[in-house]
Design a protein around this motif. Sequence first.
Motif, PDB file in Angstrom:
ATOM      1  N   ASP A  27       0.816  -1.213   0.000  1.00 27.74           N
ATOM      2  CA  ASP A  27       0.000   0.000   0.000  1.00 27.74           C
ATOM      3  C   ASP A  27       0.848   1.261   0.000  1.00 27.74           C
ATOM      4  OD1 ASP A  27      -2.756  -1.191   0.252  1.00 27.74           O
ATOM      5  OD2 ASP A  27      -1.809  -2.064   2.021  1.00 27.74           O
ATOM      6  N   VAL A  28       2.022   1.196   0.632  1.00 29.89           N
ATOM      7  CA  VAL A  28       2.977   2.308   0.622  1.00 29.89           C
ATOM      8  C   VAL A  28       4.363   1.715   0.372  1.00 29.89           C
ATOM      9  CG1 VAL A  28       4.014   4.209   1.919  1.00 29.89           C
ATOM     10  CG2 VAL A  28       1.597   3.640   2.264  1.00 29.89           C
ATOM     11  N   LEU A  29       5.014   2.156  -0.701  1.00 26.07           N
ATOM     12  CA  LEU A  29       6.363   1.699  -1.023  1.00 26.07           C
ATOM     13  C   LEU A  29       7.314   2.885  -0.889  1.00 26.07           C
ATOM     14  CD1 LEU A  29       8.456  -0.346  -2.049  1.00 26.07           C
ATOM     15  CD2 LEU A  29       7.796   0.280  -4.390  1.00 26.07           C
ATOM     16  N   GLY A  66       5.246   3.773 -13.051  1.00 31.42           N
ATOM     17  CA  GLY A  66       4.227   4.599 -13.691  1.00 31.42           C
ATOM     18  C   GLY A  66       4.682   6.048 -13.750  1.00 31.42           C
ATOM     19  N   PRO A  67       3.795   6.958 -14.082  1.00 32.46           N
ATOM     20  CA  PRO A  67       4.156   8.380 -14.201  1.00 32.46           C
ATOM     21  C   PRO A  67       4.919   8.874 -12.975  1.00 32.46           C
ATOM     22  CG  PRO A  67       1.921   8.025 -14.969  1.00 32.46           C
ATOM     23  CD  PRO A  67       2.366   6.721 -14.380  1.00 32.46           C
ATOM     24  N   THR A  68       6.031   9.552 -13.244  1.00 32.79           N
ATOM     25  CA  THR A  68       6.987   9.891 -12.195  1.00 32.79           C
ATOM     26  C   THR A  68       7.338  11.369 -12.238  1.00 32.79           C
ATOM     27  OG1 THR A  68       7.936   7.657 -12.222  1.00 32.79           O
ATOM     28  CG2 THR A  68       9.325   9.412 -11.348  1.00 32.79           C
ATOM     29  N   ARG A  69       7.491  11.949 -11.057  1.00 28.43           N
ATOM     30  CA  ARG A  69       7.981  13.319 -10.965  1.00 28.43           C
ATOM     31  C   ARG A  69       8.949  13.415  -9.793  1.00 28.43           C
ATOM     32  NH1 ARG A  69       5.041  16.203  -6.997  1.00 28.43           N
ATOM     33  NH2 ARG A  69       3.228  15.051  -6.206  1.00 28.43           N
ATOM     34  N   THR A  70       9.750  14.463  -9.794  1.00 26.90           N
ATOM     35  CA  THR A  70      10.704  14.653  -8.710  1.00 26.90           C
ATOM     36  C   THR A  70      10.486  15.996  -8.051  1.00 26.90           C
ATOM     37  OG1 THR A  70      13.072  14.592  -8.122  1.00 26.90           O
ATOM     38  CG2 THR A  70      12.492  15.673 -10.186  1.00 26.90           C
ATOM     39  N   LEU A 117       7.104   6.428  -3.061  1.00 29.11           N
ATOM     40  CA  LEU A 117       7.994   7.558  -2.837  1.00 29.11           C
ATOM     41  C   LEU A 117       9.426   7.057  -2.762  1.00 29.11           C
ATOM     42  CD1 LEU A 117       6.044   9.522  -0.067  1.00 29.11           C
ATOM     43  CD2 LEU A 117       6.399  10.254  -2.437  1.00 29.11           C
ATOM     44  N   GLY A 118      10.301   7.699  -3.504  1.00 24.65           N
ATOM     45  CA  GLY A 118      11.728   7.410  -3.421  1.00 24.65           C
ATOM     46  C   GLY A 118      12.450   8.593  -2.813  1.00 24.65           C
ATOM     47  N   ARG A 168      16.452  14.969  -2.667  1.00 25.89           N
ATOM     48  CA  ARG A 168      15.255  15.038  -3.513  1.00 25.89           C
ATOM     49  C   ARG A 168      14.346  13.855  -3.222  1.00 25.89           C
ATOM     50  NH1 ARG A 168      15.181  18.686  -7.656  1.00 25.89           N
ATOM     51  NH2 ARG A 168      17.175  19.632  -8.244  1.00 25.89           N
ATOM     52  N   LEU A 169      13.078  14.040  -3.566  1.00 26.15           N
ATOM     53  CA  LEU A 169      12.105  12.961  -3.487  1.00 26.15           C
ATOM     54  C   LEU A 169      11.637  12.603  -4.890  1.00 26.15           C
ATOM     55  CD1 LEU A 169       9.838  14.126  -0.515  1.00 26.15           C
ATOM     56  CD2 LEU A 169      11.767  12.526  -0.446  1.00 26.15           C
ATOM     57  N   ILE A 170      11.225  11.353  -5.050  1.00 24.59           N
ATOM     58  CA  ILE A 170      10.635  10.852  -6.291  1.00 24.59           C
ATOM     59  C   ILE A 170       9.230  10.372  -5.967  1.00 24.59           C
ATOM     60  CG2 ILE A 170      10.784   9.081  -8.096  1.00 24.59           C
ATOM     61  CD1 ILE A 170      13.823   9.000  -7.539  1.00 24.59           C
TER      62      ILE A 170
END
Length: 386
Positions: A113-115, A165-169, A144-145, A177-179
């Motif tokens: 559910d949360v990665l 899937g669709p990714t933003r930073t 979230l990375g 930074r977060l992904i």
Amino acid sequence: MNRLTTPWRELDLARFPYDPRDQLRAWDAADEYLLRRLAGTDGEAAVELGGRIVVLGDRWGALSTALAEHRPTLVTDSWLARRATGDNLERNALDAGAVRVLTTQDPPPERIDVLLVRVPKSLALLEDQLHRLAPALRPGTVVLGTGMAKEIHTSTLKLFERLVGPTRTSLAWRKARLISAAPAPAATWTGANPWPLRWTLPADTGGPAGATVVNHAGVFCAERLDIGTRFFLRHLPRRDGPEHVVDLGCGNGVVGLAAALGNPQARLTFTDESFQALASAEATFRANAPAGARADFLAGDGPAGLAPGSADLVLNNPPFHSHQATTDATARRMFTGAREVLRPGGELWVVGNRHLGYHTLLRRVFGNCDLIAGDPKFVVLRCVRR
């Protein structure tokens, strides 16, 4: 030891093994940034931390310890990280069973559910693990990375885009930074998991030439033989008889395999703190070892799990990095541990970059050190347990 202030509590954290002289922290700004995002203290909405939470690649247990009340699952390639997580839970009087720990070789969770992904140094390891974990994601899973800005590249974002899937930073905060990635339906995933890789040792490597090498993702020099190991293979000692040989920090196991092929009576022990490395070494050994060859595969901090005075020969190509930090701490522990497990008269053989000056450290530990071979880049050194 150092103290991390999280949105929920303060934590005393340390790396493993704990050394009060060590100035390296057990967390960094990337861990802080992710925890702030989860709690909603960075200006974004807080993340609902219900359901099944998976933390991938937590380096020293900072994220897992901070989230212990939510009972996350930690997926790690590192025995040291697994041990540090347990120690940090105990250090902060938290339930030792609050964090479920899986290795990168274990079957992955069926639902996530949360990665939360601590971006590893190895893009290959990230690729392999996203391939393994993606089937457990669903629409609505929070992905979230986090990493320092220098660790997150265009190739990192493309990997999340392709496998999640669709990714933003995010914008940078304290050089971190977060992904964010939104899981797409499985039908949009592209390509099969290419790991592990298999390749053949070249003809100029002596006894193991032509052997099949198996490399799981994240193991050093995954696609070819590194030049340090190549140099070491040309200068390994010729031995015979029923000896106990330890491939210390074995990586893909090529050095230990060469020892087994050179002395079929030997009993081998392959040790590494990386579960990916041990899986590689075992697969490499099983694919090439002579009939009746004996080997054990031990995860741990160097040779710490072996009995004192139990080894006749230790072979070692020590790393000189711990994540992004350059340090001789790992080599120092390996050399000290090797001395403990060697019988009197037993030998440690080491290959290393010439500029690292391992001979000085080895003389301090063993009281002796001989130069066996050298070129402008590498040296092979031998020490005897007196």
